[in-house]
Design a protein around this motif. Sequence first.
Motif, mmCIF file in Angstrom:
data_model
loop_
_atom_site.group_PDB
_atom_site.id
_atom_site.type_symbol
_atom_site.label_atom_id
_atom_site.label_comp_id
_atom_site.label_asym_id
_atom_site.label_seq_id
_atom_site.Cartn_x
_atom_site.Cartn_y
_atom_site.Cartn_z
ATOM 1 N N GLU A 105 -25.931 -59.088 -23.937
ATOM 2 C CA GLU A 105 -24.508 -58.930 -23.647
ATOM 3 C C GLU A 105 -24.094 -57.460 -23.639
ATOM 4 O OE1 GLU A 105 -21.005 -60.259 -22.344
ATOM 5 O OE2 GLU A 105 -22.783 -61.490 -22.622
ATOM 6 N N ILE A 144 -24.467 -68.932 -29.998
ATOM 7 C CA ILE A 144 -23.598 -69.024 -31.179
ATOM 8 C C ILE A 144 -23.333 -70.487 -31.536
ATOM 9 C CG2 ILE A 144 -21.247 -68.598 -32.019
ATOM 10 C CD1 ILE A 144 -21.395 -65.907 -30.448
ATOM 11 N N SER A 145 -23.068 -71.316 -30.531
ATOM 12 C CA SER A 145 -22.798 -72.730 -30.817
ATOM 13 C C SER A 145 -24.033 -73.429 -31.373
ATOM 14 C CB SER A 145 -22.259 -73.449 -29.580
ATOM 15 O OG SER A 145 -23.223 -73.479 -28.558
ATOM 16 N N THR A 150 -29.878 -65.489 -31.044
ATOM 17 C CA THR A 150 -28.481 -65.076 -30.912
ATOM 18 C C THR A 150 -28.377 -63.550 -30.883
ATOM 19 O OG1 THR A 150 -27.785 -67.094 -32.032
ATOM 20 C CG2 THR A 150 -26.159 -65.316 -31.894
ATOM 21 N N ILE A 160 -16.477 -70.247 -19.007
ATOM 22 C CA ILE A 160 -16.257 -69.782 -20.368
ATOM 23 C C ILE A 160 -16.191 -68.263 -20.325
ATOM 24 C CG2 ILE A 160 -17.277 -69.620 -22.663
ATOM 25 C CD1 ILE A 160 -18.584 -72.297 -22.199
ATOM 26 N N GLY A 161 -15.300 -67.710 -21.107
ATOM 27 C CA GLY A 161 -15.257 -66.251 -21.204
ATOM 28 C C GLY A 161 -14.067 -65.643 -20.555
ATOM 29 N N GLU A 221 -18.808 -63.316 -15.666
ATOM 30 C CA GLU A 221 -19.649 -62.946 -16.806
ATOM 31 C C GLU A 221 -19.940 -61.451 -16.823
ATOM 32 O OE1 GLU A 221 -22.291 -66.842 -17.858
ATOM 33 O OE2 GLU A 221 -22.881 -65.720 -16.075
ATOM 34 N N ILE A 271 -17.541 -62.187 -21.466
ATOM 35 C CA ILE A 271 -18.694 -62.588 -22.274
ATOM 36 C C ILE A 271 -19.456 -63.686 -21.541
ATOM 37 C CG2 ILE A 271 -19.411 -63.619 -24.469
ATOM 38 C CD1 ILE A 271 -16.926 -62.303 -25.704
ATOM 39 N N LEU A 302 -24.305 -66.181 -24.578
ATOM 40 C CA LEU A 302 -23.915 -65.836 -25.943
ATOM 41 C C LEU A 302 -23.165 -66.989 -26.597
ATOM 42 C CD1 LEU A 302 -23.903 -63.824 -28.233
ATOM 43 C CD2 LEU A 302 -21.888 -62.756 -27.219
ATOM 44 N N TYR A 303 -22.266 -67.618 -25.864
ATOM 45 C CA TYR A 303 -21.548 -68.778 -26.399
ATOM 46 C C TYR A 303 -22.525 -69.896 -26.767
ATOM 47 C CZ TYR A 303 -17.068 -66.806 -24.936
ATOM 48 O OH TYR A 303 -15.964 -66.013 -24.794
ATOM 49 N N PHE A 304 -23.510 -70.122 -25.914
ATOM 50 C CA PHE A 304 -24.487 -71.183 -26.176
ATOM 51 C C PHE A 304 -25.265 -70.876 -27.454
ATOM 52 C CE2 PHE A 304 -28.669 -73.197 -25.710
ATOM 53 C CZ PHE A 304 -28.287 -74.516 -25.564
ATOM 54 N N ALA A 322 -22.025 -66.868 -20.805
ATOM 55 C CA ALA A 322 -22.194 -68.199 -21.394
ATOM 56 C C ALA A 322 -23.410 -68.256 -22.314
ATOM 57 C CB ALA A 322 -22.313 -69.245 -20.291
#
Length: 156
Positions: free
Chosen positions: A44, A73-74, A37, A155-156, A61, A65, A69-71, A67
């Motif tokens: 990022e 974090i999730s 992460t 996303i973002g 992107e 932000i 980073l979202y992945f 995807a």
Amino acid sequence: MLKELVRKSIHLMGLMYIPIYLLTDRIMMIIFVFFLTLVAVFIEIFKNKIRWIVWMLREYEKEGIGAHLYFCISVLIITIFFSPQACFVGVICGAAGDGIAGIIRKICTYGASVSMFLTSLILVLILNTKVDLNIPVALISILLATIVEAKVRRIG
């Protein structure tokens, strides 16, 4: 299409989460995912300065932000709060199911959700031969992930 295949091959590398988790323990996995992460945060921050990263990013992107980073974090959140088995199902849906759906969407829009569901289901059933998964709960998770994948375009 090459750009999309490169992106999706990175997506599918997320499946390495499962054997790494099986070879380590929860604490080591949390540390490992936390490190990844941080790498995603670094990417990022510097994404528009590193040419090969810019090449892989979608237009939205580049401004928002990514995807990745979202992945990360999730995956960090599910690793902290859920059982390994639940994490495996989530990663299968997010890495393989969504990755394959993205490829299929480029060919046939209507087949993306079906491919997401079937890819996730097949991989969960294969993993269930080695890891005891709660299949009814996994099916509900796969169905919900498929619905989200069908509704969210970016996303973002």
